[in-house]
Enzyme design. Structure first.
Site, PDB file in Angstrom:
ATOM      1  N   PRO A 138       0.746  -1.258   0.148  1.00 37.17           N
ATOM      2  CA  PRO A 138      -0.237   0.077   0.041  1.00 37.17           C
ATOM      3  C   PRO A 138       0.969   1.222   0.092  1.00 37.17           C
ATOM      4  O   PRO A 138       1.724   1.278   0.836  1.00 37.17           O
ATOM      5  CB  PRO A 138      -0.689  -0.039   1.333  1.00 37.17           C
ATOM      6  CG  PRO A 138      -0.578  -1.613   1.790  1.00 37.17           C
ATOM      7  CD  PRO A 138       0.847  -2.048   1.193  1.00 37.17           C
ATOM      8  N   CYS A 179      -0.198   5.564  -0.331  1.00 34.27           N
ATOM      9  CA  CYS A 179      -1.029   6.419  -0.356  1.00 34.27           C
ATOM     10  C   CYS A 179      -0.731   7.387  -1.764  1.00 34.27           C
ATOM     11  O   CYS A 179       0.416   7.970  -1.922  1.00 34.27           O
ATOM     12  CB  CYS A 179      -1.045   7.226   0.892  1.00 34.27           C
ATOM     13  SG  CYS A 179      -2.034   6.457   2.122  1.00 34.27           S
ATOM     14  N   ALA A 195      -3.503   2.572   1.979  1.00 35.19           N
ATOM     15  CA  ALA A 195      -4.340   2.575   3.169  1.00 35.19           C
ATOM     16  C   ALA A 195      -5.623   3.156   3.037  1.00 35.19           C
ATOM     17  O   ALA A 195      -5.989   4.300   2.196  1.00 35.19           O
ATOM     18  CB  ALA A 195      -3.552   3.433   4.372  1.00 35.19           C
ATOM     19  N   GLN A 221      -5.885  -2.645   1.794  1.00 37.41           N
ATOM     20  CA  GLN A 221      -5.294  -2.300   3.327  1.00 37.41           C
ATOM     21  C   GLN A 221      -6.470  -1.444   3.994  1.00 37.41           C
ATOM     22  O   GLN A 221      -6.858  -0.393   3.712  1.00 37.41           O
ATOM     23  CB  GLN A 221      -4.177  -1.678   3.343  1.00 37.41           C
ATOM     24  CG  GLN A 221      -3.356  -1.547   4.775  1.00 37.41           C
ATOM     25  CD  GLN A 221      -2.298  -0.669   4.685  1.00 37.41           C
ATOM     26  OE1 GLN A 221      -2.134   0.440   4.777  1.00 37.41           O
ATOM     27  NE2 GLN A 221      -0.905  -1.506   5.285  1.00 37.41           N
ATOM     28  N   TYR A 246       0.363   4.599  12.906  1.00 30.84           N
ATOM     29  CA  TYR A 246      -1.140   4.821  13.063  1.00 30.84           C
ATOM     30  C   TYR A 246      -1.980   4.165  14.092  1.00 30.84           C
ATOM     31  O   TYR A 246      -1.270   3.628  14.948  1.00 30.84           O
ATOM     32  CB  TYR A 246      -1.772   4.385  11.541  1.00 30.84           C
ATOM     33  CG  TYR A 246      -1.084   5.387  10.461  1.00 30.84           C
ATOM     34  CD1 TYR A 246      -1.196   6.585  10.594  1.00 30.84           C
ATOM     35  CD2 TYR A 246      -0.184   4.574   9.494  1.00 30.84           C
ATOM     36  CE1 TYR A 246      -0.409   7.398   9.596  1.00 30.84           C
ATOM     37  CE2 TYR A 246       0.465   5.515   8.590  1.00 30.84           C
ATOM     38  CZ  TYR A 246       0.408   6.791   8.499  1.00 30.84           C
ATOM     39  OH  TYR A 246       0.973   7.559   7.627  1.00 30.84           O
ATOM     40  N   ARG A 295      -0.179  -5.770   8.640  1.00 29.95           N
ATOM     41  CA  ARG A 295       1.042  -5.123   8.645  1.00 29.95           C
ATOM     42  C   ARG A 295       1.423  -4.436   9.820  1.00 29.95           C
ATOM     43  O   ARG A 295       0.853  -3.898  10.462  1.00 29.95           O
ATOM     44  CB  ARG A 295       0.901  -3.930   7.556  1.00 29.95           C
ATOM     45  CG  ARG A 295       2.388  -3.252   7.130  1.00 29.95           C
ATOM     46  CD  ARG A 295       2.167  -2.461   5.930  1.00 29.95           C
ATOM     47  NE  ARG A 295       3.509  -2.767   4.998  1.00 29.95           N
ATOM     48  CZ  ARG A 295       3.888  -2.053   4.317  1.00 29.95           C
ATOM     49  NH1 ARG A 295       3.405  -0.927   3.941  1.00 29.95           N
ATOM     50  NH2 ARG A 295       5.038  -2.300   3.584  1.00 29.95           N
ATOM     51  N   LEU A 338      13.650  -1.190   0.574  1.00 27.42           N
ATOM     52  CA  LEU A 338      14.697  -1.041  -0.144  1.00 27.42           C
ATOM     53  C   LEU A 338      15.163  -2.238  -1.057  1.00 27.42           C
ATOM     54  O   LEU A 338      16.355  -2.591  -1.169  1.00 27.42           O
ATOM     55  CB  LEU A 338      15.891  -0.410   0.428  1.00 27.42           C
ATOM     56  CG  LEU A 338      15.782   1.112   0.815  1.00 27.42           C
ATOM     57  CD1 LEU A 338      17.117   1.459   1.243  1.00 27.42           C
ATOM     58  CD2 LEU A 338      15.205   2.011  -0.399  1.00 27.42           C
ATOM     59  N   ARG A 393       8.674   1.846  -3.804  1.00 32.26           N
ATOM     60  CA  ARG A 393       9.308   3.087  -4.747  1.00 32.26           C
ATOM     61  C   ARG A 393       9.709   2.246  -5.921  1.00 32.26           C
ATOM     62  O   ARG A 393       9.602   2.814  -7.134  1.00 32.26           O
ATOM     63  CB  ARG A 393      10.211   3.587  -3.918  1.00 32.26           C
ATOM     64  CG  ARG A 393      10.105   4.687  -2.756  1.00 32.26           C
ATOM     65  CD  ARG A 393      11.345   5.131  -2.032  1.00 32.26           C
ATOM     66  NE  ARG A 393      10.770   6.065  -1.174  1.00 32.26           N
ATOM     67  CZ  ARG A 393      10.528   5.466   0.164  1.00 32.26           C
ATOM     68  NH1 ARG A 393      10.781   4.179   0.496  1.00 32.26           N
ATOM     69  NH2 ARG A 393      10.253   6.454   1.183  1.00 32.26           N
TER      70      ARG A 393
END
Length: 359
Positions: free
Chosen positions: A23, A25, A62, A104, A186, A234, A306, A329
């Site tokens: 996920p 955003c 999310a 998610q 969160y 998660r 990464l 990414r």
């Protein structure tokens, strides 16, 4: 066969490969009006491109279980039927490409009501579609964020019910995997960690009390999520604090409990709950946390952090450090990463007929 391209079955859902999208955003939903929180053209194009690129599982960003559960006013939500119906276009296309659609389910807690990240991500007030954040304790995330309102026990129970309602809508929207967001500072992560949870009632203090809310959410979602479909969780495996935070030892203990409560896979990340922490990153820096959970518990795991090249991802899966890898990414940069990896490793992956010239 390359380990990265072996299918993976959880319950009765088979994911065609181990290259998954986590996920992330997009902050691109309408902040108000009849389409508030609903996916739009950007979301369709974004997820469709990665499905056409061969990604085995895509977990939609999310998605808030309530309006105040959004990170920003521009986040996706699934607290009403209009939002759920809008997701069907996305889930249908993902399935048409052989990709498993996941979602998610999230509540952002004290880190709510902020602007888009590319405009600084500062907290916003009612004049910019903002609201008052809530949390287990009235402790602000940092000096920029407002002090959140402490949730009452009645409010906690309403949020648990919201997660269950969101799971029902996610099923109606065509999702095959549901993931509960318990990471990155969160709401659920805030309850888990003594750094952010200063309660003295049944939801705070001891480890058993701090995990209570998370397990209640898991039980509520598992009760409405079909038995033939997998449920993920998660987690931030560590707060990266030397003292007074959630630790890797806690994560191993909790993973076994989550497995007993019907969670099928732990999506292992780290950090996000302590604003002062500076994490030393590097290729695969979070993989050891996933590997430890896999080695010490019966819980399957996915690794993040990464992971950028095919050989690196192949080794993580082939060496048994994780059952799958989540590329964030890298999939933003290269939607067809799975197809490139297949050519490099000799694997087989979906390529749309329209792109047959690329094979």
């Amino acid at each position: 066969m390359s380990a990265l391209f072996e299918p993976y079955t959880l319950r009765e859902v088979t994911i065609p490969n181990r290259i998954w999208m986590p996920p992330m955003c997009q902050y691109s939903a309408a902040p108000e009006g009849p389409s508030v929180g609903a996916p739009a053209d950007w979301h369709f194009a974004h997820y469709a491109a990665r499905a056409a690129g061969g990604t085995g599982l895509i977990i939609v960003e999310a998605t808030a279980v309530s309006p105040e559960g959004r990170i920003s006013p521009y986040d996706l939500g699934i607290w009403n039927d209009t939002q759920a119906e809008a997701f069907r276009r996305i889930t249908g296309f993902l399935r048409s490409q052989g990709t498993v659609p996941g979602i998610q389910l999230a509540h952002s807690g004290r880190k709510a009501s902020t602007d888009r990240t590319w405009t600084g991500g500062a907290p916003v007030g009612p004049e910019a579609h903002g609201w008052q954040p809530v949390a287990p304790s009235p402790v602000a995330f940092d000096d920029r964020h407002p002090v959140p309102s402490e949730l009452t026990v009645e409010e906690i129970q309403r949020i648990v019910a919201r997660f269950a309602d969101a799971a029902r809508r996610a099923l109606a929207a065509g999702f095959e995997v549901a993931e509960i967001h318990g990471a990155h500072g969160y709401l659920i992560n805030e309850f888990l960690s003594p750094h952010s949870n200063h309660r003295t009632d049944a939801y705070g203090g001891s480890y058993e009390n701090r995990v209570r809310f998370a397990l209640e959410v898991v039980d509520a979602v598992r009760a409405v999520w079909p038995q033939d479909k997998p449920l993920f969780f998660r987690i931030s495996a560590t707060d990266w604090l030397e003292d007074g935070g959630w630790t890797a030892d806690d994560t191993v203990r909790f993973a076994a409990e989550l497995h007993a409560h019907g969670v099928d896979l732990l999506d292992v990340s780290t950090g996000g709950n302590a604003s002062s922490v500076r994490i030393r990153t590097g290729p695969g820096y979070q993989v050891p946390f996933a590997a430890r959970v896999k080695a010490e518990t019966p819980m399957p795991v996915a690794a993040v952090g990464l992971i950028t090249d095919a050989e690196q991802a192949e080794k993580i899966v082939a060496n048994g450090e994780a059952d799958a890898v989540l590329l964030g990414r890298e999939l933003l940069r290269t939607p067809t990463w799975a197809q490139h990896a297949a050519r490099e490793l000799g694997g087989s992956v979906h390529v749309p007929e329209q792109y047959h010239r690329s094979v």
